[in-house]
Structure formats: C-alpha cells, structure tokens
Motif scaffolding. Structure first.
Motif, short mmCIF file in Angstrom:
data_model
loop_
_atom_site.label_atom_id
_atom_site.label_comp_id
_atom_site.label_asym_id
_atom_site.label_seq_id
_atom_site.Cartn_x
_atom_site.Cartn_y
_atom_site.Cartn_z
N GLN A 388 10.58 0.20 -41.68
CA GLN A 388 10.17 1.37 -42.20
C GLN A 388 10.15 1.32 -43.74
O GLN A 388 9.16 1.56 -44.54
CB GLN A 388 10.56 2.56 -41.81
N GLU A 401 4.90 -0.46 -37.04
CA GLU A 401 4.89 -0.77 -35.73
C GLU A 401 6.20 -1.24 -35.12
O GLU A 401 6.73 -0.61 -34.18
CB GLU A 401 3.54 -1.91 -35.29
N ILE A 404 8.96 1.55 -35.24
CA ILE A 404 8.75 2.59 -33.99
C ILE A 404 9.12 1.96 -32.94
O ILE A 404 10.00 2.58 -32.09
CB ILE A 404 7.46 2.84 -34.04
N GLN A 408 12.16 3.29 -30.69
CA GLN A 408 12.31 3.61 -29.37
C GLN A 408 12.91 2.98 -28.56
O GLN A 408 13.69 3.55 -27.62
CB GLN A 408 10.69 3.50 -28.83
N LEU A 428 13.44 8.32 -34.56
CA LEU A 428 12.07 7.93 -34.02
C LEU A 428 10.79 8.82 -34.52
O LEU A 428 10.07 8.32 -34.84
CB LEU A 428 12.03 7.87 -32.61
N LEU A 432 7.46 8.07 -36.76
CA LEU A 432 6.06 8.39 -36.17
C LEU A 432 5.26 9.27 -36.96
O LEU A 432 3.89 9.17 -37.13
CB LEU A 432 6.24 9.21 -34.77
N ARG A 433 6.09 10.04 -37.71
CA ARG A 433 5.37 10.88 -38.71
C ARG A 433 4.79 9.93 -39.96
O ARG A 433 3.88 10.35 -40.62
CB ARG A 433 6.36 12.16 -39.33
N ARG A 435 3.80 6.71 -39.98
CA ARG A 435 2.67 6.25 -39.39
C ARG A 435 1.59 7.15 -39.09
O ARG A 435 0.30 6.76 -39.59
CB ARG A 435 2.76 5.70 -37.70
N ASP A 444 0.60 10.48 -32.93
CA ASP A 444 1.80 10.22 -33.37
C ASP A 444 2.19 11.25 -33.93
O ASP A 444 3.67 11.63 -33.82
CB ASP A 444 1.45 9.33 -34.59
N ASN A 447 3.92 13.43 -31.04
CA ASN A 447 5.10 12.82 -30.47
C ASN A 447 6.24 13.00 -31.49
O ASN A 447 7.21 13.20 -31.19
CB ASN A 447 4.81 11.34 -30.35
N ALA A 448 5.88 13.06 -32.80
CA ALA A 448 6.90 13.11 -33.86
C ALA A 448 7.64 14.59 -33.74
O ALA A 448 8.75 14.77 -33.62
CB ALA A 448 6.32 12.94 -35.31
#
Length: 1263
Positions: A388, A401, A404, A408, A428, A432-433, A435, A444, A447-448
C-alpha cells in the motif's frame, strides 16, 4: 555428569537417573547462555532416560515432564510443530501416570497447560487455550493454600487467561488474569526474589494488556510500577535481569504511545539498551532484545522525525535478523519488524529502495510462517501495508491490488471471534478506500464502509482501538459524501468522528489526529453547503475550533505539526472566502508560513505548501490590493513551480496559480512582461494536462482570458483569435465542471459577438444553452445550487443576462423561435429545477430506479472532480499522475453522456434534461397572448399568439439603462408610449381572444423589467386624462412559459360547480405585529363562500400541520397572515402561522396531491417581490405557490395597506364566487385574473388613481 553417564552402561539401574540429571544441568546452562546446542543435548539425554525407565517406575512421569519441557523450549526457538506436539504428548502421558494425590501432579498439570498454551499461540486453535486454562485451574485447585507452589500455579493460570484474552478479547479473562497474578504476588514473600520478580512481571504484563484494551491510564501506571519492582528485586548478574528490563521498557513505550511524553520513550530505549548489553552475543534472547530496541527507536523516530533514530532502528532490527537462525520460530517476526522500519524510513525520505527492502523482508516473513500459524494473518496484513505504501509512491495499480488481496487473506484467516479480526477488517477497509480514490469505483468505497463498520461493531466500547476505528469509518463515509453528495453520509461521518474524539482522553497521543480528522469532516460539509450560522457554531467555525485544539495538543518537535498547520490554514481560507474577515486570511498566511518553516528540505509536499501559501497571499491581495502581497504570491508560486517536476500531477495546477498571480499584477501595474509570463505559464499548464482531465477547461479558459488582456493592451487581433480558440476548446472538454465550461462558452460567445460575426456568436451561445441544464441540475439539491449561484453571480456571468444577450442576437438574425426557446431556458432557473426534480427526474427514479441512481452517482462524481484548491493533506495517498486523473475524469464524462443517451432512448424521456422546443412552448398562449419582453443591448417584445405565431415588436427607444432607472423609481414610471407599440402590434390577437370582455395579456419580462408593475404602466399627471394599460387589457404575470403549460394541462372543472375555500388567518401571530383588518377580510370572504364549502383556521388552530392537512381538500386557499421571503434560500420563504413558518420546502414535500388546486390568494406583504441581484429568478412566494401546484395566484409586489386587503378580498370573491345566496350573481362569475382586475379598478376609484402605492401592488400570476 557427562563422564558419569558415559561410564555407566545402559542396563545399569542408575543410568536413567544420571541421564535425567545431565539433562537438567544442560537445561540450566541453556537458561543462562541460551546456546541452542544445550537444549538439543537435553532432549537427547532425557529422551534416553525416558526410554530406559519402565512404565511403572516412580520417576517415569517426572522424566516425561522434563522431556516435554525441553521439547517445548526447542519449539519456542525453532517453531517446529512436531516439537510442541510431542511435548504435549509426553506431558499428557506424565499426567496420566501420576495419581491425583501425588505431590507433583499439580506441577505436571501446569506444565501440560503451558505446552497447550504454546501450541495455541502458534496455531490459534481455541480448544488448546481452553484446555490449557482447564488443566492449570486443576493445578491450582490441587495445590493447598499454604503450599510453596501455590503462587506459581496461580501465576501460570493468569498467563493462560491473558493469552485467551489476547485472542478472544473477553474482558473477564484479563480481569481474572490480573486477579490471580495479584494473588500470586501476594502469596510470594519478598525474600523469594526470583519468584517474586517473575510474578510481578506477569502481573505487569496483564495490567498492560488491560490498558491496551481499555486505555485506562491507571493500568499502565501500575504495570510500570510492578515491572520496576521486578527489576529492582533482580541483581544485574541474574539470568532474567535483561528480560525484566525489557518488559519495563515495553510498558514505558506503551505509555509513550498513549501520552506522547518524550521521557517515556527515552527511558524505554535506555532500558532496552541495558537489556541488550547484559545479554551475551550467543544468547538465545539477544535477538529478541535487539528487535525490541529497534521498535523503541522506531517509535521515537515517528514522534520526532530524527533520522538517527530510524537508522538505529534498522541497525538493531537487522542485527536481530542476522543473529536468528533460519529455522528459528522468531525469525519471521523479526523480519517483519525490520520491514516496518524500512517502511517508516521510506515514508520519511521517499527512497524507493527502502520500500523495496520492506516488501522483500516482509515477504520472507510470510513465506517462513506456515499457513496454520497464529501470526500468519498479521504477517500478511503487514506485507499488505508495505504494498500500500509503495502504491502511494509509484501509483502502480498492482501494488494496491496486492495490498487488498493480502489484507483480505488476513481477514479471512482470522476467525470471527478473534480479537484481531476487527483490526484486519479495519485495515482492509482503508486499502479499499485508497483504491477507490484512484479508480473511483463506488463498490470499493461501499466495501470499505462495510468493513470499517464491521470493525467498529466488533470492537467493544471500552477498547483502546475503538476511537481509531471510528475515525476510519468516518473517513470512509466522508469519502462517499464527497463522491456522491448524500448529506446523511457527512452527518454520520461527523457523528462517528466526534465519538472517536470523545472516547480519547486529552493526554492521548492520537487525540490531535482525531481532532484534525473531525475538523476535516466539518470543513467538507461546509464546502458542500456553504452555510454560516448567525450563532457562531457553523461547520467552518467548528472545523477551525477542533483543528486549533489538535494544533495545541501537538508539541513543536512533532513531525506532523506542519501538516496540522496546513490543514487549519485551509480552514481559515474557506472562512475568509465566505466572510471576508481580514483576520482569517492573516491567520492562514501565518500558519502556512510556519508549516513551511517546519518542513524538511527534501519533503515531497513542500511545493504544494508553497503554492498554497502563494494562493493565500493572492487572496489577501484581492482584499487589500497591497502590492507586496501579489509580489509574495508570485514568489512562492514560482518556488513551487521550480520544485515540481514536469511529470508531477500537480504541476499544471501550480503553474495556473502562478499565471493568475501574473494576471493580477498586470491588471495592477499594466506591465507587458506580466501578461507575457501569464500566457507562457498558462500555456505550459495546458500542455501538461491531458485531454479529458477535469481541470483542462479551466486552464484553457484562463489562457483565453490572458490572450484577451494582451489584446486589450496591444490591440493585435491574433490574440483575440487565440482567446476564442482557447475558450472554444475549453467547452469541448466534457469531463470538466459545467460551471467552468459555461464560463468559457460565455466568453467565447462574447468575443465572437464583438470581434467576429453574429453567426459565430450564435454557435457559441448554442453551446452555452446546451451546458445550462447541467449547470442547473448536475446532481445538486435545489437550495444548495441556488446558494452557489447567489454567492457566485459576481464571479460568473449571470446566466439570465447571458441568455438575454443570446436571445437578442437570435432576434437580430430573425430566428424568433430560437429566441423564445433560449429565453425560456434562462428564466426562473431555480423554479424550473424544482419542477424538473418533481417531474422527469422523479419519473426516472420511479420507472427506472437503477438508472436514476446511477445518473445521480455519476453526475455528483463529476461535480466533485477538481473543484477544491485547498484539500487537507492525505498521508495515505500521493496524487495520481495527470494522465491517470484525465482517464478517470474522461471515464466519468463518458458514463454521463452514455447514461443521458440511454435515458433519452426510453419511452417518454426523449427530451430528458434538454431545453424545450418551441413546438412544446407554443401552447402556453392558449388562454391569450404572452408577451416576453427582453431588455439587453437591444430591446424587443416577442408576442406569442394563440395561433402559435411570434410577433416581434422592436422597442428601439427603450434601453436596459432606462429599465434599471425605472426599477429604481419603481412606481408606475414606465411611460405608456413604450408599451403602446406592443399593444398595437398585437391588437388583432388581443381582441380575437377577448370576446365580450377586455382582452387578457400575460407578461413575462426579463432583467430589471421583472420588478416593474407593467400592468399599471401609463401616463399620469398630464393635462390630458390619465391613460393606463388596464384600460385596454387585463394583465397577468408568469415566471416562465413552462409554468403556464403546467397550469393549462390541469383538467378543467365545471365553472358552475361550487368552489371550496380554505381561509387561514393570523390576526395576532405570536412574536409578530398584529394585523387588525384580518377579521374584516375573513368576513368579506365568508359573505360569498357558503359555510359548507368553507374551512377557517385561525389563531391556535392555524398550525403548520393543520393547514397542510386541509390544503388538498380545497380548490382555493386564502392566506391572511405575515409572510417572509428568504433571498438566500427561496425554499425557506414562508407564511407565518401560529406555531411557525409554513415554508415552500415543506409544501414541495406534500404527501398528497394538489391536483384540484385552482387559486392561492396571498394576502401578505411582498409575496411577489424578487431578488434584485438575480432579476431572472422569480424567487418569491407567489412563484413558489405556482411551483407547488396552484395554477393561479393573487399576490402583492410590496407592502399593502391593512385596510385595502378586506376591500380587495370583498371584490375578488364577489366576482370569483358570487353571493352564495344569490343565484343571479353566480352566473356572472369571473376567472381570477378578471376578478382581481375588477377589484383593483374599484380600489383605484376609492383611493384615487395617483395613490399608486395603494392599488398597484396587487397582481395576478398564472392562468
């Protein structure tokens, strides 16, 4: 002993004993020196002793226990699962061989529990720690209270309970652990220094664990106290001294992490250095102590930013790795910590090799950790963090990618009840935030939010990490708000961030960051709504308040101090832009200068900070016009440009700021070099920005302005051509903000009309009209958009005036239908937006909800790209490249266009968000001619006849300046000879429609004429008899043709049918001036309306809810009460009732239909007065009542005499309803316009024609 073993044959009775004794001796030496060879030899010797001992032998169980202990020690160092499996196996056998009453039974149970605990800490299988606690509890129960081993058994039970707490997070486990560890300490006399110190240490560890969960400072204080007692009880040459020093250092470091006191981390480093110094190089624990020392150096580095600390951290962690053999159980953890140190140095210095090394060693850590290991999830998450970080630096999509995927996996490997589950979900969600910020894919962010919410829900209220997880959840909600624009998201973001702040004590090291994050959320909502509170508690005030608190809590040496200064500076600038108070821009400049002074020379964000400082000086220059400010703006913006490489995504923005500063100095000093420099840097900004980038249009527009300035200075026509080309290109960049494209299109049209042909100007104005629906709607709420227009009308060309110019141009070339279409598009933008939100958009959501939601999402996303010059600093993510930003913006614009195209292919949506065509507008004249008067560089009346013909009536002797003068004089100063051409031009059409009464005319005026009483125009006070337009026609007004269309489409009712009237009166509204003639007004209405068709709400019965409930039951509503107009927010304009205001916003949301509504009579002051700053916007109560569904409205243009209202009411209702007890009067009923006309005529006779203030204000709107 070794010799004794060697000299004794295997079949000798004492051989097994000698082997066992040898094993014990070797184990003691291992405990002192930590040589792994010793433990290997222990296992060999004791295993042979066990093999030589028959099952029934009294010493068999003891030797099995010793063998198990040795296997467990080797497992702790090498991590071989077979060792702990065998340890448990032999220890269980030893327990089974030992009867319950045996003196050693409790000890064997304790050791078996420790082995089970070790396997649990390796594999994370909950049954192991459950069994460990079970057998350790049995050991305690088997040991009588006075026994010397009781304290030890309690101590071991406490350790197991603490281990289960670390996994499951059940508070009762750590409470019980502290309880039994305290009992162990209390049972151990002070003279037993060795045992006492160990038990104090374990008690300290338990207290520290509870502190890490609950954050209660007393726990960490007590932990430090008992750890210090353990150190003081232990001599320097004791084998455990280094361990106790290390534990004390750990507690001090934890208190530092909480409170940020430098003394604690200084002491922690000192103690851990002592631990390292006391431990010989070959000792098994040497690497661990070095690893922990590196951790302490890392924490001090992250607080102070001193490069020497991170160098020492890496050095210590590297030594720890080098001292640990490849197969050692701690190797993976030490590699992981080394990777953390590399990551931290990378984030400070930006050297790519550091993050590469971090990924390399963290990957090794993951590879060395077997899949079932309890630490595997943590290693995966940390490796994800490194990927990251590299993504933030390089922007390579594969890195985020991978981050994440790894995070995960970490979440999936962690069972739902595990204490670390929430941490992995939280991490996680952050990835996602990030991305989402790069790709803009809403899933994304969804999900975040989901994972951050789960992390919060899984974290108990008292947990030390609860605040941080609430903050991250709030940040995810804030991101969705900034992308989608749903107010509930930012409201919830502020709520959870406030909770995070409230949960964090003032002395906590994270308090400042949490306050700063809360301030960011307040500022985000303020930027969106632009609302200031008269009470002084607006969002921007709150933002500054909490960010100032964050700043005050942060010591001067802290490396984040500069960032906090930058963020509060941005908040000061936003408040300055709204209030214009000099102290705010002064403070912004001050804190931004301080931030730059604190930023190290190599800091990557320094150019951005210099640019922001330059922009702050620019704003102060625009306020004070002091030359020194614009000089400083140019100086700092130039420094920012020089520090920024060409491939940096922000380079064009910084160049644009520099260009704007050059332009301002040119306007001030008129030096040619400044405009030359402005053109040069604007051109560079354009060249560096890819097509499709949201900001490309702004750079092109600014370039066009610069060329125009140079033309005005030098007079070279080529500059005008360049300006036209630049503005035209700006309009073609469809991913740019509609306001920007509109501004460019307007400038293009203006330049063409002055310097080229009318035809080319019409082409430009056509583009203007195509953009306006996006400017008006574009995913915003009505009152938010109106506020923006109201605040920006001085910055942006007034849309209405622009369209008036375009229509005049169309008239000049004879394109009358286009002129009508354009004038309609420009009139009453706010109210047409209301109607759109109630019709096509509403219908789209009803019929195709998924498409409607997607259009809303995409349009709001486009609305937010590239809109703010002052963003708070996001440490998680560096900017995208310009090309990546352009691709994102282009993709959004393409989605928007595709959605519009798709919607327009749906049945009934062919003209969705398009201006109406003339063929759709022509039926507005079905009840009589509509006169649209356009006042601009030329003045014309366009008369829309019932036949569909447009009759143009030029007004060559009238001008825009005259209209403004008449507006200032206000009362009936419009001379009849200016209206006569209109009446004579449409005379035939008027009388064709009139039958046996005066003809009816509907006025739709533009510009300053919108405020004039055209119905009262005439020649007064001359020697000849007065002439008044009302002698020739009955007048009505309309805000737009669309309003008439909507009213005309209502089904016609039987004119002979009785009308039901709702009378709302407030003669004495609480807090308002009494209206003494209201009762007379009500009596006049009741004289004509039959009791069975009348409802009268007055005094306390006239509440907001009661009026709303009755409105849908009656065709006519008569409001005899005070009215207020909110110019800043027209939907807050209201009728004042007994319990508050009935505002238009509430009326718009009526749960029932007003399809039977026919007439609203607004007997309140100034119900048809507009906002003089926006003459094309009929922002008054009368227009609002038309918008909510009343086809006909009687209102007042200014304050009326209280005694006149009853007279007008009497005559209006007499003509409208007739006497309910007189059948003959029923036959003579008139429409509302004619009824009002007759009533005003009567009043004029009563008060005198020259008493304009009495009879002129009464007007009719609609059909």
């Amino acid at each position: 002993m070794k010799k004794a073993v060697d000299l004794t044959p295997d079949d000798h009775a004492l051989k097994a004993k000698y082997l066992n004794n040898l094993g014990n001796a070797l184990q003691s030496r291992f405990g002192h020196f930590g040589e792994l060879g010793d433990i290997e030899n222990v296992i060999l010797a004791v295993q042979k002793a066990v093999d030589l001992t028959p099952d029934g032998h009294a010493d068999k169980a003891g030797r099995l226990n010793t063998l198990g202990g040795a296997l467990q020690i080797r497992f702790r160092h090498l991590g071989e699962l077979g060792d702990i499996e065998n340890a448990i196996l032999v220890m269980q056998k030893g327990v089974d061989l030992t009867p319950d009453g045996h003196a050693h039974k409790a000890g064997y149970l304790t050791n078996l529990g420790s082995a089970l605990q070790s396997r649990f800490e390796h594999l994370g299988e909950l049954k192991d720690i459950e069994n460990a606690i079970l057998v350790k509890q049995q050991a305690v129960d088997l040991t009588p209270d006075g026994h010397a081993d009781k304290a030890g058994q309690l101590n071991n039970l406490g350790n197991a309970l603490r281990s289960r707490f670390g996994c499951v997070g059940e508070l009762r486990d750590i409470e019980n652990a502290i309880l039994v560890n305290q009992q162990a300490v209390n049972l151990t006399p002070d003279g037993h220094a060795d045992n006492k110190a160990g038990q104090l240490t374990n008690l300290g560890n338990a207290l520290q664990s509870r502190f890490e969960c609950l954050g209660d400072l007393r726990d960490i204080e007590n932990a430090i106290l008992v750890h210090r007692q353990a150190v003081d009880l232990t001599s320097d040459d004791h084998a455990d001294k280094a361990a106790w020093l290390n534990n004390l250092g750990s507690a001090l470091q934890r208190r530092f992490n909480h409170g940020g006191k430098l003394r604690d981390i200084e002491d922690a480093i000192f103690l851990r250095q002592q631990a390292v110094g006391l431990t010989p190089d070959g000792h098994a624990d040497k690497a661990s102590w070095l690893n922990n020392l590196g951790s302490a150096f890392l924490d001090r580095f992250e607080h102070l930013g001193e490069l020497g600390d991170i160098e020492n951290a890496i050095l210590a962690n590297q030594k720890a790795v080098d001292l640990t053999p490849t197969g050692h159980a701690d190797k993976a953890g030490q590699l992981n910590n080394l990777g953390n140190a590399f990551s931290s140095r990378f984030e400070h210095c930006g050297e790519l090799r550091d993050i590469e090394n971090a990924i390399l060693v963290k990957q090794q850590a993951v590879d060395l950790t077997p899949d079932g290991h309890a630490h595997k999830a943590g290693q995966l998450a940390d490796l994800g963090n490194a990927f990251q970080s590299r993504f933030g630096h390089l922007g390579e999509l594969r890195d985020i990618e991978n981050a994440i995927i790894l995070k995960q996996q970490a979440a999936d490997l962690t069972p739902d009840g595990h204490a670390r589950k929430a941490a992995h979900l939280n991490s996680l969600g952050q990835a996602l935030r990030i991305r989402f910020k790069r790709l803009g894919e809403l899933r994304d962010l969804e999900n975040a939010i989901l994972f951050n919410q789960q992390a919060v829900d899984l974290t108990p209220d008292g947990h030390a990490d609860k605040a941080a997880r609430l903050k991250n959840f709030g940040s995810a909600l804030q991101s969705r708000f900034e992308h989608v624009g749903e107010l509930k998201d930012i409201g919830n973001a502020i709520l959870v961030k406030q909770q995070a702040v409230d949960l964090t004590p003032d002395g906590h090291a994270d308090k400042a960051a949490l306050l700063d994050s809360l301030g960011s959320a307040f500022r985000s909502r303020f930027v969106h709504l632009g609302e200031l509170s008269e009470l002084g508690d607006s969002d921007i005030d709150n933002a500054i308040l909490v960010q100032q608190q964050a700043l005050d809590l942060t010591p001067d040496g802290h490396r984040h101090k500069a960032i906090l200064l930058q963020n509060i500076g941005n908040a000061f600038i936003h408040r300055f832009e709204h209030l214009g108070e000099l102290k705010d821009i002064e403070n912004a400049i001050l804190v931004k200068q301080q931030a730059i002074g604190l930023a190290p020379d190599g800091y990557a964000g320094k150019a951005s900070w210099l640019n922001n400082l330059g922009n702050a000086f620019f704003r102060r220059f625009e306020h004070l016009h002091e030359l020194g400010d614009i000089e400083n703006a140019i100086l700092f913006n130039q420094q920012a440009v020089d520090l920024t490489p060409d491939d940096h995504a922000g380079k064009a923005t910084i160049l644009n700021s520099l260009g704007s500063a050059f332009i301002r100095r040119f306007e001030y000093l008129k030096q040619l070099q400044d405009i030359e420099n402005a053109i040069l840097v604007y051109q560079q900004a354009v060249n560096l920005t890819p097509n499709g980038h949201a900001l490309k249009a702004a750079w092109l527009n600014n370039l066009g302005i610069a060329f125009k300035h140079r033309f005005e200075h030098l007079g070279e026509l080529s500059d005008i051509m360049e300006a036209i080309v630049a503005c035209k290109q700006a309009t073609e960049n469809r991913s740019s903000h509609p306001f920007t494209r509109y501004d460019a299109a307007y400038r293009w049209a203006t330049l063409c009309s002055v310097h080229q042909s009318f035809t080319s100007a019409l082409d430009a104005y056509t583009v203007v009209l195509e953009i306006i629906p996006q400017v008006v709607w574009f995913g915003q709420k009505v009152h938010h958009w109106y506020k923006k227009l109201h605040h920006q009308y001085q910055k942006l060309p007034d849309i209405g005036r622009t369209i008036n110019m375009a229509a005049a141009l169309a008239v000049s070339v004879g394109d009358l239908q286009r002129a009508v279409e354009w004038l309609e598009e420009g009139r009453s933008i706010v109210w047409k937006q209301i109607l759109q939100l109630r019709t096509p958009l509403d219908e789209l959501h009803q019929q195709y909800p998924d498409i409607g939601n997607e259009l809303l999402r995409v349009s709001r996303a486009l609305n937010y790209v590239g809109t703010s010059n002052f963003q708070d600093i996001d440490l998680e993510l560096k900017p995208k490249s310009a090309e990546e930003e352009a691709q994102t913006h282009y993709r959004l614009a393409a989605q928007y266009e595709e959605l519009l195209q798709h919607i327009r292919e749906l049945d009934g949506f062919g003209n969705f968000l398009r201006p109406k065509k003339f063929s759709e507008l022509a039926p507005a004249a079905s009840n009589g001619p509509v006169v649209i008067v356009n006042v601009t560089f030329r003045c014309d009346a366009l008369v829309l006849c019932t036949s569909g013909e447009i009759v143009p009536v030029p007004l060559p002797t009238f001008s825009y300046e005259q209209a403004e003068t008449l507006h200032l004089k206000m009362l009936s100063s419009l001379q009849a000879h200016e209206v006569r051409p209109i009446l004579s031009g449409i005379g035939q059409a008027l009388y064709e429609n009139a039958h046996h009464s005066l003809p009816h005319i509907t006025w739709c005026a533009t510009g300053a004429l919108a405020f004039l009483p055209l119905h009262a125009a005439g020649i007064y006070g001359s020697d000849n008899p007065n002439i008044n337009i009302s002698d020739f026609a009955v007048s009505s007004y309309t805000t737009t043709l669309t309003t008439l269309l909507g009213s005309a489409s209502k089904p016609k009712r039987d004119p002979t049918a009785a009308r039901s009237v709702l009378i709302v009166s407030q003669p004495a509204t609480p807090g308002q001036k009494p209206l003494e003639y209201v009762l007379n007004e009500v009596e006049a209405i009741q004289h004509y309306a039959s009791p069975e068709h009348t409802c009268h709400l007055t005094h306390e019965s006239a509440t907001v809810w009661a009026v709303l409930e009755e409105m849908c039951k009656h065709e006519i509503i008569h409001l005899a009460c005070h009215g207020i107009q909110e110019m800043g927010n027209p939907l807050s304009s209201a009728f004042i009732l007994y319990d508050g205001g009935l505002d238009l916003n509430t009326l718009m949301k009526l749960p029932v239909s007003l399809e039977n509504a026919e007439l609203a009579v607004l007997s309140a002051c100034q119900t048809a007065t507009g906002d003089e700053n926006l003459p094309e916007e009929a922002v008054h109560l009368a227009a609002g009542m038309l918008a909510v569904g009343y086809p006909s409205v009687i209102a007042t243009m200014w304050s009326i005499g209280d005694s006149d209202a009853p007279l007008i009411a009497d005559k209006v209702y007499a003509n409208l309803l007739g006497r309910h007890d007189d059948p003959e009067s029923q036959k003579a009923k008139l429409t509302p316009a004619y009824a009002l006309h007759e009533a005003v005529k009567h009043l004029r006779k009563e008060v005198g024609e020259m008493s304009f203030v009495r009879w002129v204000p009464f007007v009719h709107f609609g059909v």
